[in-house]
Scaffold this active site. Structure first.
Site, mmCIF file in Angstrom:
data_model
loop_
_atom_site.group_PDB
_atom_site.id
_atom_site.type_symbol
_atom_site.label_atom_id
_atom_site.label_comp_id
_atom_site.label_asym_id
_atom_site.label_seq_id
_atom_site.Cartn_x
_atom_site.Cartn_y
_atom_site.Cartn_z
ATOM 1 N N TYR A 248 0.834 -1.205 0.000
ATOM 2 C CA TYR A 248 0.000 0.000 0.000
ATOM 3 C C TYR A 248 0.869 1.256 0.000
ATOM 4 O O TYR A 248 0.713 2.130 -0.861
ATOM 5 C CB TYR A 248 -0.908 -0.026 1.231
ATOM 6 C CG TYR A 248 -1.880 1.125 1.328
ATOM 7 C CD1 TYR A 248 -2.957 1.229 0.449
ATOM 8 C CD2 TYR A 248 -1.751 2.093 2.320
ATOM 9 C CE1 TYR A 248 -3.865 2.276 0.548
ATOM 10 C CE2 TYR A 248 -2.654 3.144 2.424
ATOM 11 C CZ TYR A 248 -3.705 3.230 1.539
ATOM 12 O OH TYR A 248 -4.603 4.275 1.641
ATOM 13 N N ARG B 110 1.079 10.082 14.119
ATOM 14 C CA ARG B 110 0.685 10.638 12.811
ATOM 15 C C ARG B 110 -0.196 11.872 13.028
ATOM 16 O O ARG B 110 -1.211 11.812 13.722
ATOM 17 C CB ARG B 110 -0.073 9.589 12.021
ATOM 18 C CG ARG B 110 -0.282 10.026 10.604
ATOM 19 C CD ARG B 110 -1.050 9.033 9.821
ATOM 20 N NE ARG B 110 -0.279 7.872 9.451
ATOM 21 C CZ ARG B 110 -0.831 6.688 9.188
ATOM 22 N NH1 ARG B 110 -2.115 6.524 9.310
ATOM 23 N NH2 ARG B 110 -0.082 5.685 8.817
HETATM 24 P P1 NAD Z 1 -12.506 1.849 0.144
HETATM 25 O O1 NAD Z 1 -11.835 0.510 0.200
HETATM 26 O O2 NAD Z 1 -13.827 1.995 0.808
HETATM 27 O O3 NAD Z 1 -12.660 2.331 -1.363
HETATM 28 C C1 NAD Z 1 -11.794 1.956 -2.394
HETATM 29 C C2 NAD Z 1 -12.644 1.607 -3.606
HETATM 30 O O4 NAD Z 1 -11.784 1.250 -4.699
HETATM 31 C C3 NAD Z 1 -13.563 0.407 -3.350
HETATM 32 O O5 NAD Z 1 -14.860 0.703 -3.767
HETATM 33 C C4 NAD Z 1 -12.927 -0.709 -4.178
HETATM 34 O O6 NAD Z 1 -13.859 -1.685 -4.582
HETATM 35 C C5 NAD Z 1 -12.313 0.084 -5.329
HETATM 36 N N1 NAD Z 1 -11.193 -0.616 -5.981
HETATM 37 C C6 NAD Z 1 -10.144 -1.216 -5.401
HETATM 38 N N2 NAD Z 1 -9.329 -1.753 -6.326
HETATM 39 C C7 NAD Z 1 -9.882 -1.466 -7.535
HETATM 40 C C8 NAD Z 1 -9.530 -1.763 -8.881
HETATM 41 N N3 NAD Z 1 -8.432 -2.474 -9.172
HETATM 42 N N4 NAD Z 1 -10.347 -1.328 -9.869
HETATM 43 C C9 NAD Z 1 -11.480 -0.628 -9.602
HETATM 44 N N5 NAD Z 1 -11.876 -0.331 -8.344
HETATM 45 C C10 NAD Z 1 -11.079 -0.740 -7.315
HETATM 46 O O7 NAD Z 1 -11.452 2.905 0.719
HETATM 47 P P2 NAD Z 1 -11.630 4.450 1.040
HETATM 48 O O8 NAD Z 1 -11.387 4.638 2.475
HETATM 49 O O9 NAD Z 1 -12.865 4.971 0.429
HETATM 50 O O10 NAD Z 1 -10.357 5.045 0.266
HETATM 51 C C11 NAD Z 1 -10.479 5.654 -0.998
HETATM 52 C C12 NAD Z 1 -9.134 6.199 -1.422
HETATM 53 O O11 NAD Z 1 -8.672 7.156 -0.465
HETATM 54 C C13 NAD Z 1 -8.038 5.139 -1.545
HETATM 55 O O12 NAD Z 1 -7.247 5.437 -2.670
HETATM 56 C C14 NAD Z 1 -7.245 5.319 -0.284
HETATM 57 O O13 NAD Z 1 -5.902 4.941 -0.465
HETATM 58 C C15 NAD Z 1 -7.381 6.805 -0.025
HETATM 59 N N6 NAD Z 1 -7.220 7.119 1.406
HETATM 60 C C16 NAD Z 1 -8.204 6.828 2.290
HETATM 61 C C17 NAD Z 1 -8.006 7.103 3.630
HETATM 62 C C18 NAD Z 1 -9.057 6.809 4.666
HETATM 63 O O14 NAD Z 1 -8.799 6.997 5.865
HETATM 64 N N7 NAD Z 1 -10.243 6.387 4.303
HETATM 65 C C19 NAD Z 1 -6.798 7.672 4.067
HETATM 66 C C20 NAD Z 1 -5.809 7.918 3.122
HETATM 67 C C21 NAD Z 1 -6.038 7.664 1.778
HETATM 68 N N1 UDP Z 2 -6.035 -0.422 15.886
HETATM 69 C C1 UDP Z 2 -6.402 -0.977 17.101
HETATM 70 N N2 UDP Z 2 -7.484 -1.812 17.134
HETATM 71 C C2 UDP Z 2 -8.213 -2.102 16.013
HETATM 72 C C3 UDP Z 2 -7.830 -1.545 14.783
HETATM 73 C C4 UDP Z 2 -6.726 -0.706 14.746
HETATM 74 O O1 UDP Z 2 -5.762 -0.742 18.124
HETATM 75 O O2 UDP Z 2 -9.194 -2.868 16.138
HETATM 76 C C5 UDP Z 2 -4.904 0.521 15.841
HETATM 77 C C6 UDP Z 2 -3.845 0.175 14.807
HETATM 78 O O3 UDP Z 2 -2.878 -0.705 15.362
HETATM 79 C C7 UDP Z 2 -3.288 1.540 14.470
HETATM 80 C C8 UDP Z 2 -4.476 2.484 14.634
HETATM 81 O O4 UDP Z 2 -5.424 1.777 15.439
HETATM 82 O O5 UDP Z 2 -2.301 1.907 15.414
HETATM 83 C C9 UDP Z 2 -5.138 2.875 13.306
HETATM 84 O O6 UDP Z 2 -5.397 1.693 12.570
HETATM 85 P P1 UDP Z 2 -6.194 1.708 11.192
HETATM 86 O O7 UDP Z 2 -6.115 0.331 10.634
HETATM 87 O O8 UDP Z 2 -7.533 2.289 11.407
HETATM 88 O O9 UDP Z 2 -5.398 2.745 10.288
HETATM 89 P P2 UDP Z 2 -3.858 2.893 9.858
HETATM 90 O O10 UDP Z 2 -3.011 2.020 10.729
HETATM 91 O O11 UDP Z 2 -3.812 2.479 8.436
HETATM 92 O O12 UDP Z 2 -3.590 4.323 10.097
#
Ligand code: NAD
Ligand code: UDP
Length: 326
Positions: free
Chosen positions: A143, A274
């Site tokens: 990722y 973070r």
């Molecule tokens: P999510 O998993 O809910 O959404 C991702 C979507 O992409 C899903 O609908 C999935 O089916 C689709 N997808 C995955 N692989 C695909 C492919 N090969 N072709 C077509 N569709 C595909 O995740 P989200 O939280 O909505 O995240 C959306 C975007 O935002 C992602 O790029 C993620 O990296 C970025 N992002 C999210 C967060 C967060 O906290 N939610 C934080 C940082 C970045």
């Molecule tokens: N985490 C936790 N319990 C859970 C899920 C996540 O303690 O059931 C912690 C995880 O280890 C991390 C933080 O919460 O330190 C955020 O995790 P998340 O998977 O939501 O996001 P990311 O690590 O990708 O920021």
């Protein structure tokens, strides 16, 4: 304006599709339903300006669009680690395909990058100028490194082919339409608290995150896309930092839950701190988050309560194994 949203049936993508329709766009929502769900956008299907397409962005596609919000990529650790090779293919080949499309039709393209490009940061809070501290061979690399390559591709298509790009680094985001079983901390804690089950804290809970409510992030994405002459990368997140243990206690308080807090083995390569530095977003986009954590969590609880009552908490989500620390 005809706008393509890749990953449009996911958590963030579905809110973005809604917002763009409200703003008068024609929206093509493209998704392979890996971690997204039709139910996230089913309420939009009757709108004549909305089109839902099943497509995997690892394969090229020909479309005529003006703008591309490129969000497709599984975002929760259990989803992106379930098939890590697919995750990196999505970030690399998928982003090449979307940039190729943007180049051909002269569309502006925005990449939803992530705070994960900073890895386990040695600089705190994280400004965009920080290059990060990412383990290139760990379980999160598919990722983290995938997104770093995606950013590199965006910049190279911009420098080499003059593609109009926008890179947004999104920090942890929460709200309605998160999948109840995605293993992310807010969904896991909310669902556990509502069910009266234990809240699993990985490690001692001193690690921190900064959580932004979904509507604030969508506003940031829209402003970045609309802004003239900015490429980014730009951080979009809420600078209010909390420890995971503080979050667990807050969730218990808001849910009036009697669940236990249970400490589990720390996850490998789990970033310890973070917090976004959003000086650039404030200055260049006039943007900052507006929703306090308590208020956003209350709305998120309402959503999960309804989901659990409807018995659909996990419906449609990609089946992923429970996360097991190595
Ligand atoms: P999510 O998993 O809910 O959404 C991702 C979507 O992409 C899903 O609908 C999935 O089916 C689709 N997808 C995955 N692989 C695909 C492919 N090969 N072709 C077509 N569709 C595909 O995740 P989200 O939280 O909505 O995240 C959306 C975007 O935002 C992602 O790029 C993620 O990296 C970025 N992002 C999210 C967060 C967060 O906290 N939610 C934080 C940082 C970045
Ligand atoms: N985490 C936790 N319990 C859970 C899920 C996540 O303690 O059931 C912690 C995880 O280890 C991390 C933080 O919460 O330190 C955020 O995790 P998340 O998977 O939501 O996001 P990311 O690590 O990708 O920021």
């Amino acid at each position: 304006m005809r706008t393509l949203v890749t990953g449009g049936a996911g958590f963030l993508g579905s809110h973005l599709c809604e917002r763009l329709l409200d703003d008068g766009h024609e929206v093509i929502c493209l998704d392979n339903f890996y971690s997204g769900r039709r139910s996230n956008v089913i309420h939009l299907v009757a709108n004549p300006r909305f089109e839902l397409m099943r497509h995997d962005i690892v394969e090229p596609i020909l479309l005529e669009v003006d703008r591309i919000f490129h969000l497709a990529c599984p975002a929760s650790p259990i989803h992106y680690q379930y098939n890590p090779v697919k995750t990196i293919k999505t970030s690399v080949m998928g982003t090449i395909n979307m940039l190729g499309l943007a180049k051909r039709v002269r569309a502006r393209i925005l990449l939803s990058s992530t705070s994960e490009v900073y890895g386990d940061p040695l600089v705190h809070p994280q400004p965009e100028s920080y290059w990060g501290n990412v383990n290139p061979i760990g379980v999160r690399s598919c990722y983290d490194e995938g997104k770093r390559v995606a950013e590199c591709l965006m910049m190279d298509y911009h420098r080499q082919n003059r593609v109009a790009i926008r890179i947004v680094r999104i920090f942890n985001t929460y709200g309605p339409r998160m999948a109840a079983d995605d293993g992310r901390v807010i969904s896991s804690f909310c669902v556990a608290a509502l069910k009266g089950e234990p809240l699993d804290v990985y490690g001692d809970g001193s690690q921190t995150r900064s959580f932004a409510y979904v509507s604030d992030i969508i506003e940031g994405l829209v402003r970045m896309m609309d802004a003239p002459e900015i490429t980014g990368p730009i951080n979009v997140g809420n600078p209010v930092e909390v420890s995971i243990l503080e979050l667990a206690r807050l969730v218990m308080e808001l849910a009036q839950s009697s669940s236990a807090i249970v400490f589990k083995q720390a996850r490998p390569d789990d970033p310890m701190r973070r917090q976004p530095d959003i000086t650039a977003a404030r200055r260049l986009l006039g943007w900052e988050p507006r929703t306090p954590l308590r208020e956003g969590l209350a709305r998120t609880f309402d959503y999960f309560r309804a989901e659990l009552a409807g018995g659909q908490a996990a419906a449609g989500a990609h089946p992923a194994p429970a996360y097991r620390p190595a």
